[in-house]
Motif scaffolding. Sequence first.
Motif, PDB file in Angstrom:
ATOM      1  N   PHE A  52       4.675   7.785  -5.613  1.00 22.27           N
ATOM      2  CA  PHE A  52       3.936   7.412  -6.819  1.00 22.27           C
ATOM      3  C   PHE A  52       3.186   8.612  -7.367  1.00 22.27           C
ATOM      4  N   MET A  53       1.862   8.670  -7.273  1.00 22.30           N
ATOM      5  CA  MET A  53       1.098   9.760  -7.888  1.00 22.30           C
ATOM      6  C   MET A  53       0.201  10.437  -6.864  1.00 22.30           C
ATOM      7  N   TYR A  54      -0.152  11.661  -7.146  1.00 28.51           N
ATOM      8  CA  TYR A  54      -1.077  12.443  -6.327  1.00 28.51           C
ATOM      9  C   TYR A  54      -0.646  12.504  -4.866  1.00 28.51           C
TER      10      TYR A  54
ATOM     11  N   LEU B 211      -1.494   9.438  -2.515  1.00 29.60           N
ATOM     12  CA  LEU B 211      -2.856   8.947  -2.306  1.00 29.60           C
ATOM     13  C   LEU B 211      -3.133   7.668  -3.080  1.00 29.60           C
ATOM     14  N   VAL B 212      -2.663   7.577  -4.300  1.00 32.78           N
ATOM     15  CA  VAL B 212      -2.851   6.354  -5.084  1.00 32.78           C
ATOM     16  C   VAL B 212      -2.075   5.204  -4.450  1.00 32.78           C
ATOM     17  N   LEU B 213      -0.880   5.497  -3.986  1.00 36.77           N
ATOM     18  CA  LEU B 213      -0.088   4.485  -3.287  1.00 36.77           C
ATOM     19  C   LEU B 213      -0.786   4.027  -2.016  1.00 36.77           C
TER      20      LEU B 213
ATOM     21  N   VAL C 290      -4.039   3.938  -1.449  1.00 35.43           N
ATOM     22  CA  VAL C 290      -5.165   3.073  -1.835  1.00 35.43           C
ATOM     23  C   VAL C 290      -4.665   1.692  -2.224  1.00 35.43           C
ATOM     24  N   ILE C 291      -3.602   1.622  -3.007  1.00 32.51           N
ATOM     25  CA  ILE C 291      -3.049   0.334  -3.421  1.00 32.51           C
ATOM     26  C   ILE C 291      -2.575  -0.464  -2.211  1.00 32.51           C
TER      27      ILE C 291
ATOM     28  N   CYS D  76      -9.235   2.732   3.565  1.00 31.08           N
ATOM     29  CA  CYS D  76      -9.303   1.812   2.429  1.00 31.08           C
ATOM     30  C   CYS D  76      -9.084   0.371   2.870  1.00 31.08           C
TER      31      CYS D  76
END
Length: 129
Positions: free
Chosen positions: A88-90, A93-95, A97-98, A40
Amino acid sequence: MFNFVFDTIYFASYSNFYGLGNMALSSFDIILAYIVAIVCSIIVALVLRLPLLPSKPYRYSFDVSAIYPTPIIAIGILSIFLVLNYTFMYNGLVLAVIIGVLSALFVKYLFDFVFPKPLDENTGEGIDE
């Protein structure tokens, strides 16, 4: 060295910092989060028109690029969050990406302000200016 890597992954996946043992991550989740952060950050850096490689000669170049230091910053910040067991979530994975997006933005717009280029001995100006 491999024991250190295994211990880090084991510590991050063992249990949550706040005592929520049912929210533990596996080693696969952690490695996947690292890969997502790296990919990412490189993609966003290329979208922001950072060069893929620094200018030649590579050894003495202080230019930022999509390959270095963008993913290095992303995995460093993600490591801090994983050691603190904040996913965070999932499963992180969301962390990832962020953090990948924010690290690319940091390298593009703020890296030269935080880490200035060294001065040239002859002219007293920045090296790559």
